[in-house]
Write an enzyme that holds these catalytic residues in place. Structure first.
Site, PDB file in Angstrom:
ATOM      1  N   CYS A  99       0.832  -1.211   0.000  1.00 52.25           N
ATOM      2  CA  CYS A  99       0.000   0.000   0.000  1.00 52.25           C
ATOM      3  C   CYS A  99       0.863   1.256   0.000  1.00 52.25           C
ATOM      4  O   CYS A  99       0.479   2.278  -0.547  1.00 52.25           O
ATOM      5  CB  CYS A  99      -0.909   0.009   1.222  1.00 52.25           C
ATOM      6  SG  CYS A  99      -2.211  -1.236   1.173  1.00 52.25           S
TER       7      CYS A  99
ATOM      8  N   TYR B 175     -14.476   0.731   4.423  1.00 50.88           N
ATOM      9  CA  TYR B 175     -15.335  -0.350   3.951  1.00 50.88           C
ATOM     10  C   TYR B 175     -16.723  -0.240   4.583  1.00 50.88           C
ATOM     11  O   TYR B 175     -16.875   0.228   5.724  1.00 50.88           O
ATOM     12  CB  TYR B 175     -14.717  -1.711   4.272  1.00 50.88           C
ATOM     13  CG  TYR B 175     -13.521  -2.030   3.420  1.00 50.88           C
ATOM     14  CD1 TYR B 175     -13.669  -2.372   2.078  1.00 50.88           C
ATOM     15  CD2 TYR B 175     -12.228  -1.970   3.951  1.00 50.88           C
ATOM     16  CE1 TYR B 175     -12.572  -2.652   1.291  1.00 50.88           C
ATOM     17  CE2 TYR B 175     -11.123  -2.256   3.165  1.00 50.88           C
ATOM     18  CZ  TYR B 175     -11.301  -2.589   1.834  1.00 50.88           C
ATOM     19  OH  TYR B 175     -10.211  -2.855   1.050  1.00 50.88           O
TER      20      TYR B 175
END
Length: 298
Positions: free
Chosen positions: A154, A217
């Site tokens: 990431c 999320y």
């Protein structure tokens, strides 16, 4: 561009959660996600890197365990899964973490028998105003663009700049989960920033964080709302780092705690304060009662 600056990670978390809950949704890999594009912030006091709000239930042992994993240059999945079993999902072969093992890229020797960290330190000692002091943490293109990989880095890079007598850090990320990733990433990289500042003998500067995608999320929406409803609960900053020569002993002591063996290392107060949450976590796993007194610096 002038970034919004915050004093603590508790304030950063509140700002980002408030913003992302009003952001549009996308569905990478079929998972509904609320997303802020090309966003960032500045943390004015990097030692205020802990999350204190009880609703978040942020894990200090996990943060310290991840730090130890990276400082040891490891990509072993079981070392980090000890603190967070979910890491096993991100191993392609069941044994190693291929993408997020940043410490392996930073502290492992390359073909020239040097580490990125050693070259970084030497560069800034030679040219304190250099703009080239960058740790490259992205995988090669074949791995990074592999749609079947369980884990892709990431973080792409960390750039260190010495300005006004202090060491600033700029972290660039392609993707950052505000709940699972961000608080632990800031903890890790601001700790590395403080380590380098101490090695260079200069003050700790500011921490800057950019992400192509800062996201939440859908399964974490209720948690985000509870965190915001509870309000910001800032706590004390960590003590200044000291005694870098004790890092190997700290890593050995963390390994002993994780393996359930006796710890025979006499650490300074700073590194002992990092070891104590790890030891308490190990004791809980073994069913040993918690100590009566809380940690003073938490």
């Amino acid at each position: 561009m002038i970034l919004a600056a915050f004093d603590t990670m508790d304030h950063v978390q509140a700002m980002l959660l408030d913003a992302v809950l009003r952001a549009p949704a996308v569905a990478p890999r079929g998972m509904k996600t609320y997303e802020l594009i090309a966003s960032g912030f500045a943390l004015s006091h990097p030692r205020c890197r802990l999350i204190h709000g009880p609703e978040r239930r942020w894990s200090l042992p996990l943060a310290i365990g991840e730090l130890a994993w990276h400082l040891s240059g490891s990509d072993d999945v079981e070392q980090i899964a000890y603190y967070a079993p979910i890491w096993r999902r991100f191993s392609d072969d069941g044994n190693h973490i291929r993408g997020s093992s940043y410490g392996k890229r930073i502290f492992s020797q390359d073909g020239h028998h040097e580490t990125q960290w050693e070259r970084l330190l030497r560069l800034l000692q030679h040219d304190p105003y250099s703009r080239r002091a960058v740790l490259n943490l992205q995988q090669d293109a074949a791995e990074a663009l592999d749609p079947n990989s369980a884990d892709v880095s990431c973080v792409t890079s960390c750039q260190f700049l010495i300005r006004d007598g202090a060491l600033d850090l700029i972290v660039h990320m392609r993707s950052n989960d505000i709940i699972w990733g961000l608080p632990y990433d800031v903890f890790l990289f601001s700790m590395l920033q403080e380590m380098l500042a101490l090695e260079l003998g200069i003050a700790l500067g500011r921490y800057f964080h950019f992400a192509g995608s800062l996201h939440l999320y859908e399964r974490h929406v209720d948690l985000a709302a509870r965190i915001l409803d509870a309000g910001v609960v800032p706590g004390p900053a960590m003590a200044p780092m000291e005694a870098l020569q004790e890092v190997p002993a700290f890593l050995a002591a963390e390994r002993c705690a994780r393996n359930g063996s006796a710890i025979g290392f006499d650490l300074s107060p700073y590194w002992r304060s990092l070891l104590e949450p790890v030891q308490q976590y190990a004791n809980r796993r073994l069913g040993i009662p918690e100590p009566a007194e809380p940690l003073a610096w938490l």
